[in-house]
Design a protein around this motif. Structure first.
Motif, PDB file in Angstrom:
ATOM      1  N   CYS A  76      -8.611  53.086  73.422  1.00  0.00           N
ATOM      2  CA  CYS A  76     -10.242  53.128  73.471  1.00  0.00           C
ATOM      3  C   CYS A  76     -10.645  51.707  73.785  1.00  0.00           C
ATOM      4  O   CYS A  76     -11.748  51.576  74.251  1.00  0.00           O
ATOM      5  CB  CYS A  76     -10.839  53.742  72.404  1.00  0.00           C
ATOM      6  N   CYS A  87     -14.635  60.393  76.874  1.00  0.00           N
ATOM      7  CA  CYS A  87     -14.090  59.940  75.381  1.00  0.00           C
ATOM      8  C   CYS A  87     -12.389  60.029  75.711  1.00  0.00           C
ATOM      9  O   CYS A  87     -11.913  61.107  76.271  1.00  0.00           O
ATOM     10  CB  CYS A  87     -14.263  60.840  74.229  1.00  0.00           C
ATOM     11  N   GLU A  88     -11.458  59.240  75.175  1.00  0.00           N
ATOM     12  CA  GLU A  88     -10.207  59.213  75.595  1.00  0.00           C
ATOM     13  C   GLU A  88      -9.691  60.422  74.791  1.00  0.00           C
ATOM     14  O   GLU A  88      -8.396  60.900  75.331  1.00  0.00           O
ATOM     15  CB  GLU A  88      -9.437  58.133  74.921  1.00  0.00           C
ATOM     16  N   HIS A  93     -18.037  64.758  71.882  1.00  0.00           N
ATOM     17  CA  HIS A  93     -18.160  63.355  71.758  1.00  0.00           C
ATOM     18  C   HIS A  93     -18.041  62.880  70.323  1.00  0.00           C
ATOM     19  O   HIS A  93     -19.302  63.332  69.672  1.00  0.00           O
ATOM     20  CB  HIS A  93     -19.055  62.755  72.774  1.00  0.00           C
ATOM     21  N   PRO A  94     -17.602  61.946  69.827  1.00  0.00           N
ATOM     22  CA  PRO A  94     -17.589  61.482  68.361  1.00  0.00           C
ATOM     23  C   PRO A  94     -19.109  61.319  68.062  1.00  0.00           C
ATOM     24  O   PRO A  94     -19.680  61.257  66.784  1.00  0.00           O
ATOM     25  CB  PRO A  94     -16.669  60.552  68.265  1.00  0.00           C
ATOM     26  N   VAL A 154     -12.892  58.105  64.958  1.00  0.00           N
ATOM     27  CA  VAL A 154     -11.553  58.647  65.360  1.00  0.00           C
ATOM     28  C   VAL A 154     -10.929  57.720  66.714  1.00  0.00           C
ATOM     29  O   VAL A 154     -10.176  58.170  67.580  1.00  0.00           O
ATOM     30  CB  VAL A 154     -11.712  60.053  65.714  1.00  0.00           C
ATOM     31  N   CYS A 201     -14.457  51.523  75.610  1.00  0.00           N
ATOM     32  CA  CYS A 201     -15.379  52.552  74.964  1.00  0.00           C
ATOM     33  C   CYS A 201     -16.740  51.702  74.078  1.00  0.00           C
ATOM     34  O   CYS A 201     -16.132  50.967  73.189  1.00  0.00           O
ATOM     35  CB  CYS A 201     -14.906  53.465  74.086  1.00  0.00           C
ATOM     36  N   CYS A 216     -16.577  54.138  65.975  1.00  0.00           N
ATOM     37  CA  CYS A 216     -16.119  55.564  66.229  1.00  0.00           C
ATOM     38  C   CYS A 216     -14.949  55.877  65.022  1.00  0.00           C
ATOM     39  O   CYS A 216     -14.211  55.040  64.833  1.00  0.00           O
ATOM     40  CB  CYS A 216     -15.357  55.676  67.431  1.00  0.00           C
TER      41      CYS A 216
HETATM   42  S1  SF4 Z   1     -12.979  56.855  73.443  1.00  0.00           S
HETATM   43 FE1  SF4 Z   1     -12.062  56.485  71.578  1.00  0.00          FE
HETATM   44  S2  SF4 Z   1     -13.567  55.031  70.649  1.00  0.00           S
HETATM   45 FE2  SF4 Z   1     -14.744  56.141  72.220  1.00  0.00          FE
HETATM   46  S3  SF4 Z   1     -15.750  57.873  71.264  1.00  0.00           S
HETATM   47 FE3  SF4 Z   1     -13.686  58.512  72.225  1.00  0.00          FE
HETATM   48  S4  SF4 Z   1     -12.172  58.431  70.392  1.00  0.00           S
HETATM   49 FE4  SF4 Z   1     -13.893  57.232  70.023  1.00  0.00          FE
END
Ligand code: SF4
Ligand SMILES: Nc1ncnc2c1ncn2[C@@H]1O[C@H](COP(=O)(O)OP(=O)(O)OP(=O)(O)O)[C@@H](O)[C@H]1O
Ligand SMILES: [Mg+2]
Length: 353
Positions: free
Chosen positions: A318, A336-337, A266-267, A312, A304, A310
């Motif tokens: 998202c 996370c997408e 996860h970012p 990314v 999200c 984020c």
């Molecule tokens: S869903 Fe999108 S905005 Fe959320 S953590 Fe993952 S990449 Fe980042």
């Protein structure tokens, strides 16, 4: 060798599910809308294993852990289930918040130690009386034996001069001493589950090491399951088998500890780990804060919660739906997408929209 809990129950088989929390949600109506500080949290605590719960301040860790024992104020509307396994599994969420059933679980089967030790003790009784009351309630009828166990536990958590200290009142203890006394009280009945909310933050390094070792010893003897909330990644690395990373009331990543450190997905988890200098990833490493602030969990749109911070993020994806939990391998999940099934987005692409 004498064991910590010489008269307590036999150890549970390692890995047995002891407590299952499913879809925990907490809502608080406010003037500005409904605050949802815990939003669909699920995890299982297993005998002999420690689950670390990490995340920035305000992400909902304490509210989640207090839900397990029905300790949050009445204003919170709490749903979900907290099943304490055993011969007759009990859903603690179905018990009255302050009824006798939940009180017989607190301390004996599920014990908690938290950031603020003052709330654990009444100012009116001595520390020894309060620890002994717990022991007399759950372990023995013999006052002399209870006193012996109490003194033993006090020494084990590093309270010097325990014979004198046992008859002192909470205000005669320093903050660090009270913290140790609370830990002695929590461990004195050999609980099946220990919930530890930043329990050693206020202690100096030597005592912290002793207390952590004591928890590990008790865990080995009794197969105790531990939920360990901490900002200290050194403690996570040392104490935890698995880690759940919480953000804005949700678990955004859950995996074995080595996996979290080696291959965070996860970012947000990556951000937390990247923010620590490489050399600092030892005992002293603490959760660093990453750019931006956590939004308030009030009437959030379906998107999200990490979008604004984020590096990314994928605009148009998202920010239009809530990422679902995705399983990566047998014991690693992420919300996370970029990890959604069939996602066509590169894992590492930096998108700054
Ligand atoms: S869903 Fe999108 S905005 Fe959320 S953590 Fe993952 S990449 Fe980042
Ligand atoms: N009694 C309360 N009344 C209103 N809001 C609350 C209450 N307790 C907690 N909150 C809110 O719920 C959110 C989650 O709080 P919680 O204490 O669980 O965070 P935490 O992850 O434990 O943070 P920390 O790391 O600082 O201990 C926060 O936004 C907090 O402001
Ligand atoms: Mg907290």
């Amino acid at each position: 060798m004498t064991t910590i809990t010489d008269t307590a129950r036999p150890a549970l088989a390692a890995g047995t599910a002891v407590l299952r929390a499913t879809n925990l949600c907490s809502e608080l109506p406010t003037e500005n809308g409904t605050l949802r500080p815990v939003d669909g949290v699920s995890f299982t605590l297993r005998a002999g294993r420690t689950l670390g719960l990490v995340g920035e301040s305000g992400s909902g860790k304490s509210l989640t852990s207090r839900m397990l024992l029905r300790l949050n104020p009445k204003g919170f509307r709490e749903t979900g289930s907290v099943v304490l396994e055993g011969d007759e599994p009990i859903d603690l969420m179905e018990l009255r918040r302050d009824g006798p059933a939940i009180r017989s679980v607190r301390g004996r089967r599920v014990a908690m130690i938290f950031q603020e030790p003052m709330t654990a003790f009444s100012p009116l009784y001595t520390i020894g009386d309060q620890i002994m009351e717990m022991i007399l309630l759950h372990r023995t009828d013999d006052r002399r034996e209870a006193r012996r166990i109490c003194l033993d536990m006090m020494r084990k958590v590093g309270i010097a001069d325990a014979e004198r200290r046992i008859d002192q009142y909470p205000h005669e203890f320093s903050g660090g001493m009270r913290q140790r006394a609370m830990i002695a009280m929590a461990l004195s009945c050999g609980p099946e589950v220990l919930i530890a909310d930043e329990p050693t933050t206020a202690l100096d390094v030597t005592i912290q090491a002793q207390v952590l070792e004591l928890m590990r010893q008790l865990q080995r003897e009794l197969g105790m399951a531990i939920l360990f909330i901490t900002h200290d990644l050194g403690i996570v690395a040392e104490m935890c088998d698995d880690v759940a990373v919480m953000y804005l009331g949700r678990i955004v990543e859950h995996a074995p500890v080595r996996e979290i450190f080696r291959r965070p997905r996860h970012p947000y988890t990556r951000g937390l780990l990247d923010a620590i200098p490489k050399l600092g990833r030892g005992r002293k490493a603490r959760l660093a804060s990453i750019e931006g602030t956590v939004p308030q969990a009030i009437d959030l749109p379906p998107m999200c919660g990490f979008f604004a911070r984020c590096p990314v993020r994928i605009p148009g994806v998202c920010d239009v739906r809530d990422p679902e939990e995705v399983r990566i391998g047998s014991d690693h999940t992420v919300r996370c997408e970029r990890h959604a099934p069939g996602a066509r987005f590169g894992d590492e692409t930096e998108v700054r929209a």
